[in-house]
Structure formats: C-alpha cells, structure tokens
Design a protein around this motif. Structure first.
Motif, PDB file in Angstrom:
ATOM      1  N   ALA A 167       9.383  -8.540  -0.159  1.00  0.00           N
ATOM      2  CA  ALA A 167       8.614  -7.418  -0.695  1.00  0.00           C
ATOM      3  C   ALA A 167       9.449  -6.145  -0.759  1.00  0.00           C
ATOM      4  O   ALA A 167       9.245  -5.295  -1.635  1.00  0.00           O
ATOM      5  CB  ALA A 167       7.369  -7.185   0.160  1.00  0.00           C
ATOM      6  N   LEU A 168      10.412  -6.017   0.161  1.00  0.00           N
ATOM      7  CA  LEU A 168      11.289  -4.846   0.179  1.00  0.00           C
ATOM      8  C   LEU A 168      12.563  -5.047  -0.641  1.00  0.00           C
ATOM      9  O   LEU A 168      13.377  -4.128  -0.758  1.00  0.00           O
ATOM     10  CB  LEU A 168      11.673  -4.514   1.627  1.00  0.00           C
ATOM     11  N   GLY A 169      12.739  -6.242  -1.193  1.00  0.00           N
ATOM     12  CA  GLY A 169      13.952  -6.530  -1.958  1.00  0.00           C
ATOM     13  C   GLY A 169      15.177  -6.668  -1.094  1.00  0.00           C
ATOM     14  O   GLY A 169      16.311  -6.450  -1.557  1.00  0.00           O
ATOM     15  N   LEU A 204      11.543   1.948   1.683  1.00  0.00           N
ATOM     16  CA  LEU A 204      13.005   1.919   1.741  1.00  0.00           C
ATOM     17  C   LEU A 204      13.571   3.323   1.926  1.00  0.00           C
ATOM     18  O   LEU A 204      14.530   3.517   2.684  1.00  0.00           O
ATOM     19  CB  LEU A 204      13.557   1.285   0.468  1.00  0.00           C
ATOM     20  N   ALA A 205      12.981   4.308   1.263  1.00  0.00           N
ATOM     21  CA  ALA A 205      13.434   5.682   1.440  1.00  0.00           C
ATOM     22  C   ALA A 205      13.213   6.142   2.876  1.00  0.00           C
ATOM     23  O   ALA A 205      14.058   6.837   3.467  1.00  0.00           O
ATOM     24  CB  ALA A 205      12.701   6.605   0.468  1.00  0.00           C
ATOM     25  N   ALA A 253      20.085  -3.735   2.125  1.00  0.00           N
ATOM     26  CA  ALA A 253      19.832  -4.020   3.540  1.00  0.00           C
ATOM     27  C   ALA A 253      20.713  -3.159   4.433  1.00  0.00           C
ATOM     28  O   ALA A 253      20.284  -2.690   5.492  1.00  0.00           O
ATOM     29  CB  ALA A 253      20.068  -5.499   3.828  1.00  0.00           C
ATOM     30  N   ALA A 254      21.960  -2.933   4.003  1.00  0.00           N
ATOM     31  CA  ALA A 254      22.872  -2.095   4.783  1.00  0.00           C
ATOM     32  C   ALA A 254      22.350  -0.671   4.889  1.00  0.00           C
ATOM     33  O   ALA A 254      22.516  -0.009   5.923  1.00  0.00           O
ATOM     34  CB  ALA A 254      24.259  -2.112   4.156  1.00  0.00           C
ATOM     35  N   GLU A 255      21.709  -0.191   3.830  1.00  0.00           N
ATOM     36  CA  GLU A 255      21.159   1.164   3.848  1.00  0.00           C
ATOM     37  C   GLU A 255      19.890   1.249   4.683  1.00  0.00           C
ATOM     38  O   GLU A 255      19.550   2.317   5.199  1.00  0.00           O
ATOM     39  CB  GLU A 255      20.858   1.612   2.411  1.00  0.00           C
ATOM     40  N   GLY A 301       0.804  -1.213   0.000  1.00  0.00           N
ATOM     41  CA  GLY A 301       0.000   0.000   0.000  1.00  0.00           C
ATOM     42  C   GLY A 301       0.840   1.268   0.000  1.00  0.00           C
ATOM     43  O   GLY A 301       0.518   2.244  -0.680  1.00  0.00           O
ATOM     44  N   LEU A 302       1.927   1.254   0.777  1.00  0.00           N
ATOM     45  CA  LEU A 302       2.813   2.419   0.841  1.00  0.00           C
ATOM     46  C   LEU A 302       3.739   2.491  -0.366  1.00  0.00           C
ATOM     47  O   LEU A 302       4.133   3.583  -0.792  1.00  0.00           O
ATOM     48  CB  LEU A 302       3.653   2.362   2.119  1.00  0.00           C
ATOM     49  N   GLY A 303       4.102   1.318  -0.903  1.00  0.00           N
ATOM     50  CA  GLY A 303       5.090   1.238  -1.975  1.00  0.00           C
ATOM     51  C   GLY A 303       6.448   0.891  -1.407  1.00  0.00           C
ATOM     52  O   GLY A 303       6.937   1.580  -0.498  1.00  0.00           O
ATOM     53  N   ALA A 304       7.065  -0.163  -1.911  1.00  0.00           N
ATOM     54  CA  ALA A 304       8.346  -0.620  -1.368  1.00  0.00           C
ATOM     55  C   ALA A 304       9.415   0.462  -1.457  1.00  0.00           C
ATOM     56  O   ALA A 304      10.207   0.651  -0.521  1.00  0.00           O
ATOM     57  CB  ALA A 304       8.803  -1.888  -2.095  1.00  0.00           C
ATOM     58  N   ASP A 305       9.462   1.182  -2.562  1.00  0.00           N
ATOM     59  CA  ASP A 305      10.477   2.231  -2.714  1.00  0.00           C
ATOM     60  C   ASP A 305      10.300   3.318  -1.657  1.00  0.00           C
ATOM     61  O   ASP A 305      11.286   3.830  -1.107  1.00  0.00           O
ATOM     62  CB  ASP A 305      10.409   2.847  -4.115  1.00  0.00           C
TER      63      ASP A 305
END
Length: 310
Positions: A211-213, A191-192, A221-223, A184-188
């Motif tokens: 889902a988040l890659g 992550l941001a 993942a580090a970020e 719903g929020l969008g994975a990108d």
C-alpha cells in the motif's frame, strides 16, 4: 541507535527502557465458528481483552520479552480505563496515562482461519494531549504505531513527543499498522510523514508495504526508514537496510493459528526488546517470531491480555 545500556552511578548498567505511545482500548473479540449469517445469529465465542496496538507492544515487550517498558497514552476516567491500566501494570508495564473522554473499544471479528476484521472506536486514545516531557526520562527508544498520527489532538501530541525523543537522541520505530489507515490518510501523506520522522525502524506486513509502494525496497524504502522490516505471515520475514534487502528469516511453523489479533504488535515487541538488548537483526527477527507465535493461538493480543485478573 542509542547505547543498549546506560551505567548507573556506582552500580550495574541500567537496562534500556522502551516507551510506546498510542492506544489503550478494550478489545471485544468475537471468534466465529461458522460463516457470518447476515441478518440473523452466527455461532461464536466472545472475549474481552486489553487492546490497542501501542498497549499490546508495551505489554508483550514487558511480559513476554522481559524488557523494561513504559506506556504513554490516554483513557477515560471510567471503570474500563481503570481495568485496562491495571491489566498493563499486571504485565509489568510502567503505565502513564492522561484521563479524559470515554475509554475506547474495538470489536474484532475473527473468522475460523484466524483472520481478523476490526471495527475501532478509539475513544479517549485519540484525545491524547501534549505529553509531559518527563515521561521520557530514562527512556532509550520510542515506538509509535501509525494510529497515533490519524487525527488531532493525538497527532500533534505524538509529533511533539517524537520531536522531544529526537532532541534526546532516542531511537525511534514506527509501525505501519493498517492498510485501512494508510488508505484513509493517503499513502503519499504517510510517506512524507515517515521522511519527516526518520525512524530507525519501520515495521509493515506485506499488504501495508504494498500500500505504501515499499514492498520491493529501493530508494523509497531507504527514505522511509534506516531499517525496514516486512512480515509475510508464515513466509520469510524480509529486512531492508537503506533500501537494500539484507536478510530473509524463515518463520518456524506454528501448530495452532486461531487469532491473528496483535500478531504484528507481538513481533514488534520481541524485535525491539532484542534490539535494545544489543542483539543483531537476525536475532531480533527471531525474537519477534517467537513472541508472535505465542499470541496467535489465544484470544486477543496474547497471554495476560484479559482485563480481569485470573
């Protein structure tokens, strides 16, 4: 990470306080005993329990893991809100709530294998307004389920609370919470947000990580977080540090798995309580497994979750 304990003047070290911000709702848990019969009756048992991811973590950290815990959230000025706050306080939680709107509820449909399907109405939880910074006084760590960032006004309030926690040098953890929420929020966008927040710990199950890659670790993942903990149900839990896999911890078999509601919250509660007690990553994961194992055989989010005293 903050020090596990700050010294009281002239006394023993103070145990670090875990604060959790987010939802406190009533869970209406439906245990089906047969496949759902659409358009007619299906045999079931129904339970009413305290719910909400944040409230679950707070109650389980206090009641099952024995950690000093504070809950921050919003419920309605109604009987349901009164009962839910009282249930948290019986679990040993310092509950600090705003009161407006109508207390939320979630219908949780549990199939015979224990898997859950949820129908959430967050109600007043999503109406959280700016939080008094004094509610973080004495706190060492802030935990935030992703639900808190779903929409305003709660999103802005939680972001402000996280900023205040950062100013104070508190530890921060985030739970990915739900694949439906991520979609719903969008994975990108999620992550941001994680890159902006910079949590010390990010919790996810394997489907949320995918889902988040982030399932394979690495630079993304580090970020997202310094420590990324991925749960795989009965399979070993993986821990990534700065994107590198550093640990896999086996999960002890559980004899009865009836209801997975709150299992991830229980894991976070045990992990964070152990972390604040100064234990290492392996011990923290094992503590998370232990609390989760006590939850998945009972209705809702564990022992003591009933909204009525017993």
């Amino acid at each position: 990470m903050p020090s596990p304990a700050d010294a009281r003047a002239g006394g023993a070290p103070a145990a670090p306080v875990l604060a959790v911000v987010g939802d406190l709702v009533e869970d209406i848990v439906v245990w089906t005993s047969e496949p759902v019969r659409h358009g007619t009756d299906t045999a079931a048992r129904v339970f009413r329990t305290r719910g909400g991811s944040a409230a679950n973590v707070a109650a389980l950290a206090a009641g099952e893991a024995g950690a000093p815990t504070r809950f921050l959230g919003c419920v309605g000025p109604d009987a349901a809100g009164d009962a839910l706050v009282a249930a948290l306080e019986r679990a040993g939680v310092d509950a600090r709530v705003q009161r407006r709107g109508t207390t939320g509820a979630v219908v949780v449909l549990i199939d015979p294998a224990g898997e859950r399907t949820m129908f959430p109405d967050r109600g007043a939880s999503a109406e959280l307004a700016a939080v008094d910074p004094a509610w973080l006084d004495g706190v060492a760590w802030l935990h935030v389920p992703l639900y808190g960032f779903e929409r305003d006004p709660a999103r802005t309030a939680v972001l402000g609370l996280v900023a205040e926690a950062r100013r104070r040098g508190l530890g921060l953890s985030v739970d990915a919470s739900s694949t439906g929420l991520i979609a719903g929020l969008g994975a990108d966008r999620v992550l941001a947000l994680l890159r902006e927040l910079g949590p010390q710990v990010l919790f996810a199950n394997e489907t949320e990580a995918a889902a988040l890659g982030l399932a394979d670790g690495g630079a993304p993942a580090a970020e997202a977080a310094a420590t990324f903990v991925v749960k795989h149900g009965p399979e070993p839990t993986a821990v990534f540090e700065r994107g590198e896999l550093v640990l896999r911890v086996d999960v002890d078999p559980v004899e009865v798995v009836r209801d997975l509601t709150g299992a991830g919250d229980a894991f976070a509660a045990g992990f964070l309580a152990a972390t604040l007690a100064g234990r290492g990553a392996r011990e923290a994961v094992l503590a998370g497994h232990a609390v989760a194992a006590r939850v998945i055989g009972v209705a809702g989010a564990g022992v003591g979750a009933s909204v009525n005293p017993s």
